[in-house]
Design a protein around this motif. Structure first.
Motif, PDB file in Angstrom:
ATOM      1  N   THR A 144       0.925  -1.317  -0.021  1.00  0.00           N
ATOM      2  CA  THR A 144       0.085  -0.138   0.011  1.00  0.00           C
ATOM      3  C   THR A 144       0.934   1.334  -0.061  1.00  0.00           C
ATOM      4  O   THR A 144       0.459   2.049  -0.801  1.00  0.00           O
ATOM      5  CB  THR A 144      -0.837  -0.179   1.094  1.00  0.00           C
ATOM      6  N   ASN A 145       1.772   1.153   0.859  1.00  0.00           N
ATOM      7  CA  ASN A 145       2.827   2.500   0.927  1.00  0.00           C
ATOM      8  C   ASN A 145       3.737   2.776  -0.391  1.00  0.00           C
ATOM      9  O   ASN A 145       3.718   3.834  -0.962  1.00  0.00           O
ATOM     10  CB  ASN A 145       3.740   2.392   2.097  1.00  0.00           C
ATOM     11  N   LEU A 146       4.147   1.705  -1.210  1.00  0.00           N
ATOM     12  CA  LEU A 146       4.718   1.865  -2.526  1.00  0.00           C
ATOM     13  C   LEU A 146       3.647   2.375  -3.347  1.00  0.00           C
ATOM     14  O   LEU A 146       3.907   3.261  -4.271  1.00  0.00           O
ATOM     15  CB  LEU A 146       5.366   0.479  -2.862  1.00  0.00           C
ATOM     16  N   TYR A 147       2.339   1.990  -3.409  1.00  0.00           N
ATOM     17  CA  TYR A 147       1.406   2.357  -4.144  1.00  0.00           C
ATOM     18  C   TYR A 147       1.057   3.750  -4.102  1.00  0.00           C
ATOM     19  O   TYR A 147       0.836   4.577  -5.171  1.00  0.00           O
ATOM     20  CB  TYR A 147       0.133   1.446  -4.319  1.00  0.00           C
ATOM     21  N   LEU A 148       0.774   4.293  -2.874  1.00  0.00           N
ATOM     22  CA  LEU A 148       0.176   5.567  -2.666  1.00  0.00           C
ATOM     23  C   LEU A 148       1.148   6.887  -2.438  1.00  0.00           C
ATOM     24  O   LEU A 148       0.951   8.014  -2.672  1.00  0.00           O
ATOM     25  CB  LEU A 148      -0.691   5.490  -1.283  1.00  0.00           C
ATOM     26  N   GLN A 149       2.423   6.430  -1.725  1.00  0.00           N
ATOM     27  CA  GLN A 149       3.250   7.321  -1.272  1.00  0.00           C
ATOM     28  C   GLN A 149       4.105   7.902  -2.384  1.00  0.00           C
ATOM     29  O   GLN A 149       4.673   7.019  -3.431  1.00  0.00           O
ATOM     30  CB  GLN A 149       4.073   6.931  -0.287  1.00  0.00           C
ATOM     31  N   GLY A 202       4.435  11.490 -11.992  1.00  0.00           N
ATOM     32  CA  GLY A 202       5.112  10.643 -13.151  1.00  0.00           C
ATOM     33  C   GLY A 202       5.889   9.511 -12.307  1.00  0.00           C
ATOM     34  O   GLY A 202       5.143   9.182 -11.154  1.00  0.00           O
ATOM     35  N   THR A 203       6.709   8.917 -12.470  1.00  0.00           N
ATOM     36  CA  THR A 203       7.432   7.795 -11.663  1.00  0.00           C
ATOM     37  C   THR A 203       7.977   8.336 -10.563  1.00  0.00           C
ATOM     38  O   THR A 203       8.719   9.316 -10.353  1.00  0.00           O
ATOM     39  CB  THR A 203       8.415   6.956 -12.720  1.00  0.00           C
ATOM     40  N   PRO A 204       7.665   7.588  -9.422  1.00  0.00           N
ATOM     41  CA  PRO A 204       7.951   8.293  -8.135  1.00  0.00           C
ATOM     42  C   PRO A 204       9.445   7.775  -7.848  1.00  0.00           C
ATOM     43  O   PRO A 204      10.148   6.984  -8.262  1.00  0.00           O
ATOM     44  CB  PRO A 204       6.995   7.306  -6.972  1.00  0.00           C
ATOM     45  N   GLU A 236       8.296 -10.660   0.508  1.00  0.00           N
ATOM     46  CA  GLU A 236       9.025 -10.577  -0.626  1.00  0.00           C
ATOM     47  C   GLU A 236       8.864  -9.082  -1.312  1.00  0.00           C
ATOM     48  O   GLU A 236       9.855  -8.452  -1.731  1.00  0.00           O
ATOM     49  CB  GLU A 236       8.128 -11.387  -1.569  1.00  0.00           C
ATOM     50  N   MET A 237       7.648  -8.422  -1.030  1.00  0.00           N
ATOM     51  CA  MET A 237       7.619  -7.061  -1.460  1.00  0.00           C
ATOM     52  C   MET A 237       8.458  -5.853  -0.697  1.00  0.00           C
ATOM     53  O   MET A 237       9.135  -5.090  -1.040  1.00  0.00           O
ATOM     54  CB  MET A 237       6.228  -6.281  -1.596  1.00  0.00           C
ATOM     55  N   ALA A 238       8.544  -6.405   0.612  1.00  0.00           N
ATOM     56  CA  ALA A 238       9.398  -5.727   1.750  1.00  0.00           C
ATOM     57  C   ALA A 238      10.910  -5.834   1.118  1.00  0.00           C
ATOM     58  O   ALA A 238      11.656  -4.907   1.209  1.00  0.00           O
ATOM     59  CB  ALA A 238       9.061  -6.032   2.976  1.00  0.00           C
ATOM     60  N   ILE A 239      11.294  -6.816   0.846  1.00  0.00           N
ATOM     61  CA  ILE A 239      12.633  -7.232   0.521  1.00  0.00           C
ATOM     62  C   ILE A 239      13.146  -6.556  -0.559  1.00  0.00           C
ATOM     63  O   ILE A 239      14.102  -5.737  -0.655  1.00  0.00           O
ATOM     64  CB  ILE A 239      12.671  -8.680   0.349  1.00  0.00           C
ATOM     65  N   LEU A 240      12.251  -6.354  -1.512  1.00  0.00           N
ATOM     66  CA  LEU A 240      12.444  -5.491  -2.673  1.00  0.00           C
ATOM     67  C   LEU A 240      12.343  -4.021  -2.420  1.00  0.00           C
ATOM     68  O   LEU A 240      13.200  -3.229  -2.904  1.00  0.00           O
ATOM     69  CB  LEU A 240      11.452  -5.854  -3.990  1.00  0.00           C
ATOM     70  N   GLY A 241      11.185  -3.560  -1.663  1.00  0.00           N
ATOM     71  CA  GLY A 241      11.185  -2.011  -1.463  1.00  0.00           C
ATOM     72  C   GLY A 241      11.985  -1.564  -0.517  1.00  0.00           C
ATOM     73  O   GLY A 241      12.282  -0.345  -0.753  1.00  0.00           O
ATOM     74  N   ALA A 242      12.603  -2.099   0.496  1.00  0.00           N
ATOM     75  CA  ALA A 242      13.480  -1.709   1.629  1.00  0.00           C
ATOM     76  C   ALA A 242      15.001  -2.346   1.364  1.00  0.00           C
ATOM     77  O   ALA A 242      15.643  -1.976   2.138  1.00  0.00           O
ATOM     78  CB  ALA A 242      12.747  -2.183   2.907  1.00  0.00           C
TER      79      ALA A 242
END
Length: 403
Positions: free
Chosen positions: A281-286, A291-293, A335-341
């Protein structure tokens, strides 16, 4: 006299983080695992011994724990004309969707989400439930409480999600808390509102009176002006609050100056507060800029972990106004946390975010394989943590038979 039933599950790997020291577990060590034959007596795991078999060495581990989700909102995206935007726009879109929230709609979607968690191997789930504008509980709260009572395949905890400004009214706060059954939690949305400190103090006082755990949505934005997290830590330290406290999102922690950030993290550690990282959710909204965040918009998992603050990872929103995709699966969220952080190996450190740390955040005992019923553990088609986290199939270990 009935004799104990004993059998052996040959050549399995168990993560050492789930084996207490000085127990009857022995086997080949390596890669964060003990590998050997698991001994089961009366369908409970009692130990491990070295194995002379060489099968596939699959992983045996406790069920997963979901510390932060929204079963009242899930699976609504298909009836929304447009999805996208920042947090405020998502709140508005989801509020408009509540016109569709009949009893049948709420329950069918919540049951679907809960079934998806069970299929993913989840043994405990905490779902937030929007409270609304009035002190008496909304219909969704009553329905979800009934669902929690009747659910047998997993433990369902609920957390009332109330605006912190509403809780600055002492009478309102007491009415809300009176509607929360034992075993569930009191939560609030903390986003720099007027009446913030008064609301938080009422929340702490009422939760103390009832013995309720606390669970906050806090500082869900990339502004250094947001600092409800430190205020929560200050009040927790001042009052000596004994119940578990979980603070979800904590996004603004990433944009505070280093000295401020370190001060807040130190207070969180001293207060024993857990922080939920909610990557999807945070990767999507923040960080939306048209453009690209260029900012990830997630909390500081590495720094928190290094300071001794228990970090958990949650699924959060699934297919609603806040996140149009996703799945009810804590391992996918990890898995998403590993990629995002940029969470690096050893990955058993981060597996704790959806097991051991998540149990701590929800006020439950840390998971252990010592004495665990087979119904409470998973057999996973993986031989290492990377494969496990990358989506290896999981099923209840009671489906495994001696070969």
């Amino acid at each position: 006299m009935k004799h104990a039933s004993q059998r052996t599950l040959p050549d399995l790997r168990v993560p050492t983080i789930f084996v207490k020291p000085q127990t009857s577990f022995s086997g080949e060590e390596g890669g964060g695992f003990l590998r050997g034959d698991v001994v089961v007596v009366d369908n409970r795991i009692v130990g491990m011994r070295p194995s002379d078999k060489h099968l596939d060495g699959r992983i045996l581990m406790p069920r997963l724990v979901e510390a932060h989700c929204h079963l009242d909102k899930c699976h609504t995206v298909e009836r929304m004309a447009v999805v996208g935007g920042n947090l405020e726009q998502a709140i508005l879109a989801q509020r408009q969707d509540k016109a569709n929230w009949t009893d049948q709609d709420i329950l069918s979607r919540a049951k679907r989400g809960l079934s998806e968690f069970v299929t993913a191997g989840t043994g405990m789930v905490r779902s937030h439930v929007d409270w609304g504008d009035t002190a008496p509980p909304p219909r969704s709260w009553s329905l979800m409480c009934a669902l929690a009572e009747e659910t047998s395949q997993t433990t369902l905890q609920l957390s009332a999600l109330v605006g912190v400004a509403q809780m600055s009214d002492r009478s309102f706060a007491k009415q809300v808390v009176a509607s929360i059954p034992d075993g569930h939690a009191l939560g609030a949305f903390v986003f720099g509102q007027d009446g913030l400190e008064a609301g938080l103090r009422n929340i702490f006082d009422c939760a103390t009176d009832r013995g309720l755990p606390l669970d906050f949505h806090v500082d869900e934005g990339l502004s250094p002006d947001l600092n409800g997290l430190e205020l929560i830590a200050n009040i927790a330290l001042e009052t000596g609050f004994s119940g578990p406290i979980l603070c979800g999102h904590a996004v603004s922690l990433a944009v505070h100056p280093t000295a401020t950030r370190n001060r807040i993290i130190e207070k969180l550690s001293k207060a024993g507060i857990c922080v939920a990282m909610l990557p999807t959710t945070n990767l999507y909204l923040q960080g939306r800029n048209g453009g690209t965040p260029t900012m990830r918009g997630i909390t500081l998992a590495k720094e928190l972990d290094q300071a001794g603050v228990p970090v958990v990872v949650g699924t959060d929103n699934v297919r609603d106004a806040f996140c149009p995709v996703g799945r009810h699966d804590p391992m996918y969220a990890l898995e998403m946390a590993i990629l995002g952080a940029h969470l690096d190996s050893p990955f058993d450190t981060w597996l704790k975010t959806i097991t051991t740390n998540a149990c701590l955040a929800l006020g439950a005992d840390a998971p252990s394989l010592n004495g665990a019923p087979l119904d409470d553990v998973l057999l996973c088609d993986a031989t290492d943590f990377s494969t496990l986290i990358s989506g290896a199939s999981r099923r209840p270990a009671n489906t495994y038979f001696e070969v």
